[in-house]
Write an enzyme that holds these catalytic residues in place. Structure first.
Site, mmCIF file in Angstrom:
data_model
loop_
_atom_site.group_PDB
_atom_site.id
_atom_site.type_symbol
_atom_site.label_atom_id
_atom_site.label_comp_id
_atom_site.label_asym_id
_atom_site.label_seq_id
_atom_site.Cartn_x
_atom_site.Cartn_y
_atom_site.Cartn_z
ATOM 1 N N SER A 252 25.647 -10.416 -3.647
ATOM 2 C CA SER A 252 25.150 -9.135 -4.188
ATOM 3 C C SER A 252 26.223 -8.079 -4.419
ATOM 4 C CB SER A 252 24.136 -8.503 -3.229
ATOM 5 O OG SER A 252 23.132 -9.406 -2.919
ATOM 6 N N HIS B 64 23.236 -10.340 -9.332
ATOM 7 C CA HIS B 64 23.829 -11.677 -9.342
ATOM 8 C C HIS B 64 23.970 -12.145 -10.777
ATOM 9 C CE1 HIS B 64 23.515 -12.733 -5.005
ATOM 10 N NE2 HIS B 64 22.693 -11.710 -5.063
ATOM 11 N N HIS C 228 19.123 -18.067 -3.493
ATOM 12 C CA HIS C 228 18.684 -17.888 -2.099
ATOM 13 C C HIS C 228 17.359 -18.603 -1.863
ATOM 14 C CE1 HIS C 228 21.052 -14.400 -3.410
ATOM 15 N NE2 HIS C 228 21.497 -14.336 -2.174
ATOM 16 N N TYR D 278 14.844 -17.220 -0.543
ATOM 17 C CA TYR D 278 13.729 -16.303 -0.835
ATOM 18 C C TYR D 278 13.321 -16.308 -2.313
ATOM 19 C CZ TYR D 278 17.358 -12.877 -2.183
ATOM 20 O OH TYR D 278 18.423 -12.260 -2.760
ATOM 21 N N GLU D 279 14.182 -16.855 -3.164
ATOM 22 C CA GLU D 279 13.807 -16.962 -4.577
ATOM 23 C C GLU D 279 12.876 -18.146 -4.806
ATOM 24 O OE1 GLU D 279 17.362 -16.027 -7.311
ATOM 25 O OE2 GLU D 279 18.274 -16.370 -5.366
ATOM 26 N N ALA E 30 26.648 -9.995 1.389
ATOM 27 C CA ALA E 30 26.207 -8.709 1.918
ATOM 28 C C ALA E 30 25.514 -8.963 3.256
ATOM 29 C CB ALA E 30 25.227 -8.067 0.942
ATOM 30 N N MET F 93 20.711 -12.845 4.342
ATOM 31 C CA MET F 93 19.736 -13.809 3.812
ATOM 32 C C MET F 93 20.393 -14.966 3.056
ATOM 33 S SD MET F 93 17.113 -10.980 2.270
ATOM 34 C CE MET F 93 16.786 -9.453 3.185
ATOM 35 N N SER F 94 21.705 -15.134 3.247
ATOM 36 C CA SER F 94 22.387 -16.195 2.478
ATOM 37 C C SER F 94 23.293 -16.996 3.406
ATOM 38 C CB SER F 94 23.196 -15.554 1.342
ATOM 39 O OG SER F 94 24.216 -14.727 1.850
ATOM 40 N N ASN G 90 24.858 -2.048 4.819
ATOM 41 C CA ASN G 90 23.955 -1.061 5.456
ATOM 42 C C ASN G 90 23.927 -1.371 6.941
ATOM 43 O OD1 ASN G 90 22.356 -3.530 4.263
ATOM 44 N ND2 ASN G 90 21.190 -2.849 6.064
ATOM 45 N N HIS H 266 17.492 -1.826 -1.516
ATOM 46 C CA HIS H 266 18.358 -2.771 -2.227
ATOM 47 C C HIS H 266 19.441 -2.003 -3.003
ATOM 48 C CE1 HIS H 266 19.631 -6.494 -3.936
ATOM 49 N NE2 HIS H 266 19.262 -6.192 -5.171
HETATM 50 N N1 HPA Z 1 19.184 -7.564 6.443
HETATM 51 C C1 HPA Z 1 19.218 -8.779 5.861
HETATM 52 N N2 HPA Z 1 19.989 -9.078 4.823
HETATM 53 C C2 HPA Z 1 20.782 -8.105 4.368
HETATM 54 C C3 HPA Z 1 20.808 -6.823 4.905
HETATM 55 C C4 HPA Z 1 19.964 -6.542 6.012
HETATM 56 O O1 HPA Z 1 19.933 -5.423 6.571
HETATM 57 N N3 HPA Z 1 21.706 -6.094 4.196
HETATM 58 C C5 HPA Z 1 22.215 -6.927 3.245
HETATM 59 N N4 HPA Z 1 21.653 -8.136 3.343
#
Ligand code: HPA
Length: 271
Positions: free
Chosen positions: A27, A58, A80, A82-83, A110, A208-209, A232, A244
């Site tokens: 990301s 992406h 991912h 989640y997709e 990320a 998440m990756s 974050n 996001h």
């Molecule tokens: N949680 C999960 N995946 C992430 C986060 C998060 O806070 N930030 C970027 N990817």
């Protein structure tokens, strides 16, 4: 295996320069690809069986080119779980690149920062992971041509590459911390209770990756270096919500430093 070899053959037809190192960018971290000279850019839809990216930020292309003399492949954009993709689809690209001769994968992702000594925008080396995605790409009959049934994961993130990355960062004037990455399936961010749980079980970062690709790379005997960008602070650490947009914006801020690090680091990696 048939699909992997079909994709490999197509890429070979396009004269990819036999890279030994591949960089996988997540990301908002796509900037590195434009640093390569003699680029060949291949949009994912042109590669047979290659899964298409759907997440914002992406780009979805494979870039071959050179950093000085060094041939490099860059996966700009990844897919991912989640997709809706299966673990095997998520690692398809990594498997194809390994068949092309890639022995070292540098993954950038990320992540939310759980460890409170991290700050938004920091780059952190992943030293180990906890796979909470409830899946692995190795489920099902083992593909012996790729690797063993029960691969070791005790040095999943190559210690020598981590030392080299830290040393390179020091020379560039910044410090790379290390941390344990908890891989979750998303796509919702975590609850504060989940973050307290992840901290208790030893996680410093959450994302998440990455973990599926790292398992596939280790299965094939490839080396992995993974760099998380703390986009974050994780849920409940600061009195604010996670968006996001914040994740993408911080990724773009940190991308400059990531590009500097990769440009200095990759030529120092022994093939
Ligand atoms: N949680 C999960 N995946 C992430 C986060 C998060 O806070 N930030 C970027 N990817």
């Amino acid at each position: 295996m048939k699909e992997i070899l079909e994709a490999k053959r197509r890429l070979e037809e396009l004269h990819t320069g036999a890279p030994k190192i591949a960089v996988v960018l997540g990301s908002g971290l796509g900037a590195f690809a434009s640093e390569l000279t003699g680029r060949i850019e291949i949009p994912y839809p042109l590669i047979p069986h290659w899964p298409q990216t759907t997440a914002a930020g992406h780009a979805g292309k494979l870039v071959f080119g050179y950093l000085g003399e060094l041939p490099v492949a860059v996966m700009s954009g990844r897919v991912h779980l989640y997709e809706g993709y299966t673990p095997r689809q998520v690692v398809f690209g990594v498997r194809v690149l390994a068949q092309l001769g890639v022995q070292t994968f540098v993954l950038a992702c990320a992540a939310g920062g759980i460890c409170t000594s991290y700050a938004r925008g920091d780059l952190v080396l992943i030293s180990d992971h906890i796979n909470l995605q409830g899946a692995t790409p190795l489920t099902g009959p083992n593909e012996e041509a790729l690797g063993p049934r029960f691969p070791d994961m005790s040095e999943a993130y190559c210690p020598a590459l981590r030392r080299l990355a830290k040393q390179t960062a020091e020379e560039l004037g910044f410090t790379l911390a290390e941390g344990v990455y908890a891989g979750v399936s998303g796509p919702n961010y975590e609850t504060p209770a989940e973050i307290r749980y992840l901290r208790t079980i030893g996680a410093d970062l959450v994302g998440m990756s990455t973990v599926q690709e790292v398992i596939a790379a280790n299965h094939m005997g490839a080396r992995v270096l993974a760099i998380a960008c703390v986009t974050n602070m994780a849920a409940g650490i600061l009195p604010k919500k996670i968006t996001h947009e914040e994740v993408l914006e911080t990724g773009e801020m940190a991308a400059e430093r990531l590009v500097k690090l990769l440009k200095a680091l990759l030529p120092r990696i022994e093939a």
